[in-house]
Design a protein around this motif. Structure first.
Motif, PDB file in Angstrom:
ATOM      1  N   SER A 136       0.827  -1.212   0.000  1.00 53.30           N
ATOM      2  CA  SER A 136       0.000   0.000   0.000  1.00 53.30           C
ATOM      3  C   SER A 136       0.859   1.260   0.000  1.00 53.30           C
ATOM      4  O   SER A 136       2.073   1.214   0.200  1.00 53.30           O
ATOM      5  N   LEU A 137       0.183   2.378  -0.176  1.00 52.29           N
ATOM      6  CA  LEU A 137       0.859   3.683  -0.113  1.00 52.29           C
ATOM      7  C   LEU A 137       1.184   4.073   1.325  1.00 52.29           C
ATOM      8  O   LEU A 137       1.952   5.000   1.550  1.00 52.29           O
ATOM      9  N   ALA A 138       0.579   3.404   2.284  1.00 52.12           N
ATOM     10  CA  ALA A 138       0.804   3.733   3.693  1.00 52.12           C
ATOM     11  C   ALA A 138       1.943   2.880   4.239  1.00 52.12           C
ATOM     12  O   ALA A 138       1.736   1.733   4.642  1.00 52.12           O
ATOM     13  N   LEU A 143      -1.784  -4.680   2.612  1.00 48.87           N
ATOM     14  CA  LEU A 143      -3.195  -4.642   2.992  1.00 48.87           C
ATOM     15  C   LEU A 143      -3.926  -5.857   2.439  1.00 48.87           C
ATOM     16  O   LEU A 143      -3.799  -6.187   1.257  1.00 48.87           O
ATOM     17  N   CYS A 172      -4.666  -1.585  -2.672  1.00 47.29           N
ATOM     18  CA  CYS A 172      -4.485  -0.139  -2.541  1.00 47.29           C
ATOM     19  C   CYS A 172      -4.091   0.427  -3.902  1.00 47.29           C
ATOM     20  O   CYS A 172      -3.279  -0.193  -4.599  1.00 47.29           O
ATOM     21  N   PRO A 173      -4.633   1.560  -4.305  1.00 45.87           N
ATOM     22  CA  PRO A 173      -5.539   2.430  -3.553  1.00 45.87           C
ATOM     23  C   PRO A 173      -7.011   2.008  -3.696  1.00 45.87           C
ATOM     24  O   PRO A 173      -7.417   1.511  -4.740  1.00 45.87           O
ATOM     25  N   HIS A 174      -7.751   2.243  -2.630  1.00 44.36           N
ATOM     26  CA  HIS A 174      -9.201   2.043  -2.626  1.00 44.36           C
ATOM     27  C   HIS A 174      -9.809   3.067  -3.603  1.00 44.36           C
ATOM     28  O   HIS A 174      -9.275   4.171  -3.743  1.00 44.36           O
ATOM     29  N   CYS A 177      -9.976   6.441  -2.398  1.00 44.60           N
ATOM     30  CA  CYS A 177      -8.679   7.131  -2.297  1.00 44.60           C
ATOM     31  C   CYS A 177      -8.260   7.684  -3.659  1.00 44.60           C
ATOM     32  O   CYS A 177      -7.625   8.734  -3.736  1.00 44.60           O
ATOM     33  N   THR A 187      -4.007  10.974  -0.898  1.00 38.34           N
ATOM     34  CA  THR A 187      -4.916   9.949  -0.391  1.00 38.34           C
ATOM     35  C   THR A 187      -5.056  10.195   1.120  1.00 38.34           C
ATOM     36  O   THR A 187      -4.250  10.945   1.698  1.00 38.34           O
ATOM     37  N   PRO A 188      -6.024   9.555   1.782  1.00 37.13           N
ATOM     38  CA  PRO A 188      -6.179   9.795   3.229  1.00 37.13           C
ATOM     39  C   PRO A 188      -4.912   9.495   4.038  1.00 37.13           C
ATOM     40  O   PRO A 188      -4.557  10.253   4.951  1.00 37.13           O
ATOM     41  N   CYS A 189      -4.204   8.406   3.695  1.00 37.19           N
ATOM     42  CA  CYS A 189      -2.991   8.098   4.475  1.00 37.19           C
ATOM     43  C   CYS A 189      -1.921   9.163   4.256  1.00 37.19           C
ATOM     44  O   CYS A 189      -1.247   9.580   5.206  1.00 37.19           O
ATOM     45  N   MET A 279      -3.195   4.127   9.135  1.00 34.04           N
ATOM     46  CA  MET A 279      -4.154   3.023   9.017  1.00 34.04           C
ATOM     47  C   MET A 279      -5.522   3.404   9.574  1.00 34.04           C
ATOM     48  O   MET A 279      -6.542   2.880   9.146  1.00 34.04           O
ATOM     49  N   CYS A 282      -7.515   4.668   6.752  1.00 37.91           N
ATOM     50  CA  CYS A 282      -7.578   3.823   5.548  1.00 37.91           C
ATOM     51  C   CYS A 282      -8.940   3.129   5.448  1.00 37.91           C
ATOM     52  O   CYS A 282      -9.394   2.513   6.411  1.00 37.91           O
ATOM     53  N   PRO A 283      -9.589   3.227   4.295  1.00 35.62           N
ATOM     54  CA  PRO A 283     -10.923   2.595   4.163  1.00 35.62           C
ATOM     55  C   PRO A 283     -10.887   1.072   4.027  1.00 35.62           C
ATOM     56  O   PRO A 283     -11.899   0.420   4.239  1.00 35.62           O
ATOM     57  N   ILE A 284      -9.723   0.498   3.669  1.00 36.76           N
ATOM     58  CA  ILE A 284      -9.670  -0.963   3.488  1.00 36.76           C
ATOM     59  C   ILE A 284      -9.835  -1.638   4.855  1.00 36.76           C
ATOM     60  O   ILE A 284      -9.130  -1.311   5.805  1.00 36.76           O
TER      61      ILE A 284
HETATM   62  S1  SF4 Z   1      -5.711   5.183   2.716  1.00 37.22           S
HETATM   63 FE1  SF4 Z   1      -6.073   4.596   0.560  1.00 37.22          FE
HETATM   64  S2  SF4 Z   1      -4.140   5.013  -0.433  1.00 37.22           S
HETATM   65 FE2  SF4 Z   1      -3.716   4.930   1.760  1.00 37.22          FE
HETATM   66  S3  SF4 Z   1      -3.170   2.810   2.201  1.00 37.22           S
HETATM   67 FE3  SF4 Z   1      -5.350   2.965   2.520  1.00 37.22          FE
HETATM   68  S4  SF4 Z   1      -6.208   2.362   0.527  1.00 37.22           S
HETATM   69 FE4  SF4 Z   1      -4.092   2.864   0.163  1.00 37.22          FE
END
Ligand code: SF4
Ligand code: SF4
Length: 292
Positions: A136-138, A143, A172-174, A177, A187-189, A279, A282-284
């Motif tokens: 993921s980007l975070a 994930l 990722c990305p959702h 995001c 993105t949110p993270c 995290m 993060c929507p996931i």
């Molecule tokens: S917030 Fe979005 S971009 Fe960041 S890790 Fe979660 S899915 Fe990926």
């Protein structure tokens, strides 16, 4: 090439081990072919380097914080109660059952350094190769599509099992995001920990909605997310033994900082991570945390 009977037997044993791992605390279980490491890991960091004759790698992922811990207004509780090493416990039970019931060798894959700072085997890579998640980007966290953040352990064995495939779709990305990135450039993270404002994360998403570029400042993250652990214990101890004043030395030993460092290294109860902010947004996996 396996014949049909061998394949059926491998499938049946794999299902039994999968169920056993879940009953032992794993949220997800995957099996990877040790040969796939050849493409992704250098010599010395492959399953066969750790257990000669390795024929399968069983990977388990377990949840850390409970849904309630994620909701608690006290983020400190996430640190203390966030992680119980149940993935390690589950994988040890898997190794035991492979040896005792199937008569094959099994060893927990070393996910922590045995010398230097790099572990002999990457649990992140193991999770990806066993089809349990994607990067993921975070902070490059792997994930899982259902649960998001999980903690992974693996077991290398000479037992031949049925392999899972790597995920074809990036977790990722959702989609949400991607939309956020198109609109705000983050993105949110990334917004929770922006590199340009002293944080650790940066990245971009390409026209097809995939990660185009990502950057993670690991050193900076460690100073925030791992304040208490082996490093803080070593640092505090160095200062304590160098202090000549006995009273001050005693105060340092009983300080909150040293106590938490001791707590962390003895697994008395201080999580291996003290920051979950990327995290948290993060929507996931969020659906899994929505309980009554
Ligand atoms: S917030 Fe979005 S971009 Fe960041 S890790 Fe979660 S899915 Fe990926
Ligand atoms: S764990 Fe904390 S410090 Fe590290 S990248 Fe995530 S938000 Fe930033």
């Amino acid at each position: 090439m396996r014949d049909v009977a061998d394949k059926q037997q491998a499938m049946s044993i794999t299902e039994k081990i999968r169920q056993f791992a879940q009953d032992s605390g794993a949220s997800v279980v995957g099996v990877a072919d040790p040969q796939t490491w050849e493409e992704y890991a250098p010599t010395g960091h492959r399953p066969g380097d750790i257990l000669p004759g390795a024929r399968s790698v069983v990977v388990v992922g377990s949840r850390g914080p409970t849904a309630g811990a994620w909701r608690s207004p006290s983020h400190r509780l996430m640190e203390v109660n966030g992680y119980d090493f149940r993935n390690d416990a589950a994988i040890h039970r898997v190794a035991d059952v492979i040896e005792s019931q199937y008569g094959h060798q099994a060893i927990q894959a070393p996910g922590l350094p045995t010398e230097g700072h790099l572990p002999p085997m990457s649990m992140m890579l193991s999770a990806v190769l066993a089809g349990l998640g994607t990067r993921s980007l975070a902070a490059n966290i792997i994930l899982n599509p259902k649960y998001g953040l999980l903690y992974y352990s693996a077991c290398i064995t000479t037992l031949e099992l049925e392999y899972d495939q790597m995920l074809k779709q990036d977790v990722c990305p959702h989609p949400m995001c991607v939309k956020t990135f198109r609109r705000f450039g983050k993105t949110p993270c990334m917004a929770a920990c922006p590199a340009e404002e002293g944080g650790c994360l940066d990245g971009s998403i390409d026209a097809s909605g995939r990660i185009e570029y990502s950057s993670f400042d690991r050193e900076r993250c460690v100073t925030r997310s791992m304040n208490f652990g082996i490093n803080s214990f070593q640092k505090a101890l160095t200062e304590i033994v160098a202090t000549e004043d006995e009273k001050e030395q005693e105060n340092m030993i009983h300080s909150d900082f040293f106590s938490r460092s001791c707590s962390a290294i003895t697994h008395y109860k201080e999580s291996v991570a003290q920051c979950f902010e990327c995290m948290r947004v993060c929507p996931i996996g969020r659906a899994e945390r929505k309980l009554k």
